[in-house]
Design a protein around this motif. Structure first.
Motif, PDB file in Angstrom:
ATOM      1  N   GLY A   1       0.824  -1.207   0.000  1.00 59.17           N
ATOM      2  CA  GLY A   1       0.000   0.000   0.000  1.00 59.17           C
ATOM      3  C   GLY A   1       0.852   1.249   0.000  1.00 59.17           C
ATOM      4  N   GLY A   2       1.623   1.469   1.049  1.00 61.72           N
ATOM      5  CA  GLY A   2       2.470   2.652   1.140  1.00 61.72           C
ATOM      6  C   GLY A   2       3.768   2.487   0.372  1.00 61.72           C
ATOM      7  N   ALA A   3       4.227   3.571  -0.239  1.00 55.38           N
ATOM      8  CA  ALA A   3       5.493   3.548  -0.969  1.00 55.38           C
ATOM      9  C   ALA A   3       6.670   3.438  -0.015  1.00 55.38           C
TER      10      ALA A   3
ATOM     11  N   GLY B   1      -9.327   4.674  -2.699  1.00 57.21           N
ATOM     12  CA  GLY B   1      -8.526   5.893  -2.791  1.00 57.21           C
ATOM     13  C   GLY B   1      -7.292   5.710  -3.667  1.00 57.21           C
ATOM     14  N   ASN B   2      -6.932   6.760  -4.370  1.00 58.91           N
ATOM     15  CA  ASN B   2      -5.712   6.736  -5.179  1.00 58.91           C
ATOM     16  C   ASN B   2      -4.476   6.822  -4.286  1.00 58.91           C
ATOM     17  N   GLY B   3      -3.407   6.176  -4.729  1.00 60.42           N
ATOM     18  CA  GLY B   3      -2.141   6.308  -4.020  1.00 60.42           C
ATOM     19  C   GLY B   3      -1.536   7.685  -4.199  1.00 60.42           C
ATOM     20  N   GLY B   4      -0.769   8.127  -3.218  1.00 60.80           N
ATOM     21  CA  GLY B   4      -0.093   9.415  -3.315  1.00 60.80           C
ATOM     22  C   GLY B   4       0.973   9.401  -4.396  1.00 60.80           C
ATOM     23  N   ILE B   5       1.172  10.531  -5.040  1.00 61.82           N
ATOM     24  CA  ILE B   5       2.160  10.637  -6.115  1.00 61.82           C
ATOM     25  C   ILE B   5       3.572  10.484  -5.566  1.00 61.82           C
ATOM     26  N   GLY B   6       4.489  10.054  -6.431  1.00 61.33           N
ATOM     27  CA  GLY B   6       5.879   9.933  -6.026  1.00 61.33           C
ATOM     28  C   GLY B   6       6.597  11.276  -6.026  1.00 61.33           C
ATOM     29  N   LEU B   7       7.867  11.245  -5.651  1.00 59.85           N
ATOM     30  CA  LEU B   7       8.704  12.436  -5.605  1.00 59.85           C
ATOM     31  C   LEU B   7       9.378  12.646  -6.962  1.00 59.85           C
TER      32      LEU B   7
ATOM     33  N   TYR C   1       9.652  10.028 -11.458  1.00 61.03           N
ATOM     34  CA  TYR C   1       9.058  10.006 -10.122  1.00 61.03           C
ATOM     35  C   TYR C   1       9.466   8.732  -9.387  1.00 61.03           C
ATOM     36  N   TYR C   2       9.730   8.879  -8.090  1.00 60.59           N
ATOM     37  CA  TYR C   2      10.106   7.753  -7.241  1.00 60.59           C
ATOM     38  C   TYR C   2       9.133   7.661  -6.065  1.00 60.59           C
ATOM     39  N   GLY C   3       8.701   6.433  -5.754  1.00 60.23           N
ATOM     40  CA  GLY C   3       7.933   6.209  -4.528  1.00 60.23           C
ATOM     41  C   GLY C   3       6.472   6.586  -4.605  1.00 60.23           C
TER      42      GLY C   3
END
Length: 227
Positions: free
Chosen positions: A63-65, A195-201, A215-217
């Protein structure tokens, strides 16, 4: 993990350009991008004294990056060897009342100590079982909460590496929150989907053709249960 390094000492006579309007040669800085995986040693090549830019990414959870650490200008010693242990992804939950497993840490040993990116938090399970077994787990970025939690149950992200997971929803259809990403929190669910996952960095350490940042993570999306 990804390294971007440069060296002036490695340049040859062919690696020069002329400054317009003069007879002066201007050295070209050669940019080299390397990606390391698994557990391996990285040896700083002759003449390379600085890692210009680096990204250290941990294994993602269910779930979490995985946590993301981005830095620049890290001194290294030519010929020295630096151990990199790249984290693995988390395992899936074994039944509807157990959260997904956390990813494992990525550790890069440097002359100034270890740089550690924290593994991502496992995502929440199908049902709201007794806490904390079914909740989104904390990690580099937090796992999304399970549904039927009336808010809460999302995993926390690690400061400077990631973000929290999103909250779940009650009622039919039941939705799980999105996993946190390195660039944003996971989405708290709407009424009709997970819910959508949060965008990476976003970084420029290595770019996609067309000069688009890489993008990473990014976090994983939440699930939906319609009964």
């Amino acid at each position: 993990m990804t390294l971007r390094r440069f060296s002036l000492e490695l340049l040859t006579n062919e690696s020069t350009t002329r400054v317009p309007g003069t007879n002066t040669a201007s050295p070209v800085i050669a940019t080299i991008v390397e990606e390391l995986g698994g557990t391996q040693n990285w040896t700083a090549p002759p003449g390379v004294t600085v890692v210009d830019e680096y990204v250290v990414v941990a294994g993602g959870g269910g779930g979490g990056a995985g946590g993301v650490l981005h830095g620049t200008n890290l001194p290294v010693t030519p010929g020295n060897t630096y151990l990199a242990t790249v984290g693995a992804g988390g395992t899936g939950g074994t039944n509807g009342q157990i959260s997904g497993g956390n990813g494992t840490n990525t550790i890069w040993s440097t002359e100034f100590g270890e740089i550690t990116a924290i593994g991502g938090g496992g995502g929440g399970s199908l049902f709201n079982a007794p806490a904390p077994h079914s909740f989104g787990q904390s990690g580099g970025s937090g796992g999304g909460a399970p549904f039927d939690t009336a808010g809460g149950g999302e995993g926390a992200g690690t400061s400077g590496q990631g973000n929290d997971g999103g909250a779940g929803e009650t009622g039919n259809p039941y939705s799980g929150g999105g996993g946190g990403g390195a660039g944003a929190v996971g989405e708290t669910v709407p009424n009709n989907r997970g819910g959508n996952g949060g965008i990476g960095l976003a970084t420029t350490i290595s770019t996609i053709p067309g000069n688009t940042p890489r993008y990473y993570g990014g976090g994983g999306g939440g699930s939906l249960y319609n009964n």
